[in-house]
Each structure stands twice: as C-alpha cells, then as structure tokens.
Design a protein around this motif. Structure first.
Motif, PDB file in Angstrom:
ATOM      1  N   ASP A 182      41.993  23.647  39.504  1.00  0.00           N
ATOM      2  CA  ASP A 182      41.246  22.446  39.111  1.00  0.00           C
ATOM      3  C   ASP A 182      40.055  22.768  38.215  1.00  0.00           C
ATOM      4  N   THR A 183      39.400  23.898  38.461  1.00  0.00           N
ATOM      5  CA  THR A 183      38.231  24.243  37.643  1.00  0.00           C
ATOM      6  C   THR A 183      38.621  24.447  36.188  1.00  0.00           C
ATOM      7  N   GLN A 184      39.782  25.052  35.951  1.00  0.00           N
ATOM      8  CA  GLN A 184      40.232  25.257  34.569  1.00  0.00           C
ATOM      9  C   GLN A 184      40.725  23.946  33.948  1.00  0.00           C
ATOM     10  N   ILE A 185      41.335  23.075  34.774  1.00  0.00           N
ATOM     11  CA  ILE A 185      41.727  21.757  34.255  1.00  0.00           C
ATOM     12  C   ILE A 185      40.477  20.989  33.816  1.00  0.00           C
ATOM     13  N   ALA A 186      39.432  21.058  34.638  1.00  0.00           N
ATOM     14  CA  ALA A 186      38.170  20.380  34.296  1.00  0.00           C
ATOM     15  C   ALA A 186      37.582  20.950  33.013  1.00  0.00           C
ATOM     16  N   SER A 187      37.658  22.263  32.847  1.00  0.00           N
ATOM     17  CA  SER A 187      37.153  22.894  31.621  1.00  0.00           C
ATOM     18  C   SER A 187      37.951  22.443  30.408  1.00  0.00           C
ATOM     19  N   LEU A 188      39.263  22.373  30.567  1.00  0.00           N
ATOM     20  CA  LEU A 188      40.123  21.913  29.476  1.00  0.00           C
ATOM     21  C   LEU A 188      39.759  20.491  29.070  1.00  0.00           C
ATOM     22  N   ILE A 189      39.655  19.607  30.073  1.00  0.00           N
ATOM     23  CA  ILE A 189      39.303  18.218  29.792  1.00  0.00           C
ATOM     24  C   ILE A 189      37.946  18.130  29.104  1.00  0.00           C
ATOM     25  N   THR A 190      36.983  18.899  29.613  1.00  0.00           N
ATOM     26  CA  THR A 190      35.627  18.858  29.049  1.00  0.00           C
ATOM     27  C   THR A 190      35.607  19.321  27.601  1.00  0.00           C
ATOM     28  N   SER A 191      36.419  20.322  27.275  1.00  0.00           N
ATOM     29  CA  SER A 191      36.429  20.842  25.904  1.00  0.00           C
ATOM     30  C   SER A 191      36.832  19.760  24.907  1.00  0.00           C
ATOM     31  N   PHE A 192      37.716  18.843  25.335  1.00  0.00           N
ATOM     32  CA  PHE A 192      38.141  17.773  24.435  1.00  0.00           C
ATOM     33  C   PHE A 192      37.128  16.632  24.373  1.00  0.00           C
TER      34      PHE A 192
END
Length: 331
Positions: free
Chosen positions: A33-43
């Motif tokens: 989930d932490t990496q999914i959140a990072s991915l979403i945040t980058s966009f």
C-alpha cells in the motif's frame, strides 16, 4: 516497482506498456500500500500523459469481468469526481431521467472516494443489490432502460486500490480512469470533468475511438453542468460555451447543490429529485445534464428539444417509474 517510482520521481513518463504492467502488478498483490500511495501521489505532482492513461485503462479492460450489452446502444453519464464540491448525485439522477425518456443507460459507478456519496452509495441506499449477472442486467434494460455496473465487481484493480484511495481522500488518476473503463464500453458517453486540461485528454481518447461523446465542464470547477456559472460542452462536432440564462435558467449558488453530510441525506435529495419535490436548483441541475445526455444520443436535436424531453420524463413521473422498476428488479 522501485524503478518505476524513481522514474516518476525524476519526472519521466511511463510508456503505455509500462503503465499497463504497473497496474497488473498492483492487482496481483505484488505492490504494498505504501508504494501504491507513492505512485498515486506522483501523478498528483504532474499531469498524466495519454500513453499512461491508456496503459492503465488497457490493464483494467483486460482484467474486467466481461458483459456484452452492445446491442442496446446505451449511454453512460459520469463525472470524473474529485472536484471537491460535494454535490448531490446529479449524474446518477440524470441517468434515470434519460432512462425514463426511453433511452438505454448503462451506468458505471463506484462508492464515493472524495465525496460523501458516490453513485454506488446512492444506488445501494435505494435497496439495490449489485450484480454481474448479464441476464439480470438485460432484464433491467428491457424493463426500465437502465442497468447499473458497480465498478469493483467488474474491475478488480479498482477494488484492490480502494482502501488507499479512501485513506488519501484526494482525487487521483483513478478518477480519470473511471469514465474510460465501463466494462460494456457503451456507444455513447457523457462525461463531466473538473478542469479543461482533462477535457482535452478525454477528447483525444474519444476521437481516437470514434465514440459519440459529450464532455462538459462548468467554468467554476464542477465536473458536471452545475448552472452556477458558464459551462463548456465539447462533442464530436466541436465545442461551445453556454450561459445558464440563455437556456432559461437562473444561476444557482454552490450551497444549493450541496449533497449533505450523510449517505441518508444524499439519498433523500436523490429521491426528492425523482419525485419532482426537490428544489428548483436541484431539479434544474439534473434536467440540464439529462438534456445534454439525450443530445449525445440524438445529436441532431437542438438542446431546447432535449430539455423538453427531459422535463417530460421528470415531471411526467417517467423517471420515477424507471427508478421504481429498477429497484423492483434489482432489489
């Protein structure tokens, strides 16, 4: 995934294939989930590219639960969400007005991620049970001209990221994806966007697919026609700026479209609209969106005629009958 994140942090864009593979990895459970959140945040830090959005869409469509309703020539009316306005369920109510007028609607929706009540919330509040049963969906279309597709049942990727989206509580690229991944890929699409940059992105995609479409944006930031300001409409035939007063409507204040603080409040507004007992501001917002939905199908009809069809559906209780039959079949 780390390599993908570093690439995004360096402001590089993903290819269509890379974006597709990322979403496959998320659904397989390979991404915490932490990496999914990072991915979403980058966009959130930059605009998403056409190739990226198409890659994400390709993955969702490849993994969708298939259902063929192409013979119905249906319309979907949907907003991207994420405009931060917490309006009542205008698009969903407009779908029942269009269905009441005799046009087929296949509405694709989800629970609210950035507002109190998403389409699935308000539909569920009516006592409806979601299904992937194609025979049940066809029965619904045959008897009341509307079927509802709850996105997580048809798109496992949306279900996989739902907790992260909800915890972030801000609009994400999944808001952009939602209108593109209706499992039946309906012939007609009316879409509301919260900024004009997004309208260009969708316009490019829809033109490539030769879809009959209508993209709407209220100039004060609503992802639907709110009648709070001028609004832009972009279709296969070009774009036009409308002024509410020129269509016979007064401008409404933002608070007149407020969706309430609870699911029960949002559901009550929705029912009031379809019973034609809501406020003028609420009913007019639904009518104008329904009218442009009808015009998306009936492209040669002037908007005044489409408004007349929508009014007849709402005030003639045809929309209410469509809702009641829909609940009876899907309850």
């Amino acid at each position: 995934m780390k390599e993908i994140l570093y690439k995004l942090f360096d402001y590089h864009y993903l290819s269509r294939e890379e974006a597709k593979e990322v979403l496959f990895s998320i659904v397989k459970g390979d991404v915490p989930d932490t990496q999914i959140a990072s991915l979403i945040t980058s966009f959130l830090m930059r605009n998403i590219s056409v190739d990226e959005i198409l890659g994400f869409r390709d993955a969702l469509l490849d993994m969708r639960v298939g259902v063929d309703l192409s013979d119905y020539g249906a319309l979907d009316i949907v907003g991207t969400g994420g405009d931060g306005k917490n309006t009542f369920n205008i698009s969903t109510a407009a779908c029942f007005v269009v269905a009441g007028a005799g046009y087929n609607v296949v509405k694709h929706g989800n629970y609210g991620a950035t507002s109190i009540s998403g389409a699935s919330n308000v539909i569920e509040q009516q006592g409806v049970k979601f299904t992937t049963d194609s025979e049940k969906l066809r029965e619904s279309l045959d008897n009341c001209h509307i079927a509802y597709l709850h996105a997580p049942l048809f798109s496992p990727a949306l279900k996989a990221v739902a907790p992260v989206r909800k915890s972030l509580g801000v609009r994400t690229f999944f808001n952009v994806l939602g209108p593109l991944v209706n499992p039946v890929q309906p012939e007609f699409q009316m879409l509301g966007v919260y900024n004009l940059g997004m309208s260009r992105l969708y316009g490019y995609i829809y033109q490539e697919e030769k879809k009959k479409f209508c993209i709407v944006h209220s100039m004060d930031g609503y992802d639907e026609i709110s009648l709070t300001s001028q609004f832009k409409v972009i279709t296969n035939k070009g774009e036009q700026l409308y002024i509410p007063e020129e269509l016979g409507y007064r401008r409404v204040a933002q608070e007149e479209l407020y969706g309430g603080n609870t699911l029960e409040e949002a559901s009550q507004i929705f029912r009031n609209v379809l019973h034609a007992t809501a406020t003028d501001a609420q009913m007019n917002a639904v009518l104008i969106n329904a009218a442009f939905g009808i015009q998306t199908i009936e492209q040669e009809k002037p908007i005044d005629e489409c408004l007349g069809i929508a009014r007849d559906s709402l005030y003639g209780k045809k929309a209410l009958k469509a809702l009641e039959k829909f609940i009876e079949i899907n309850g």
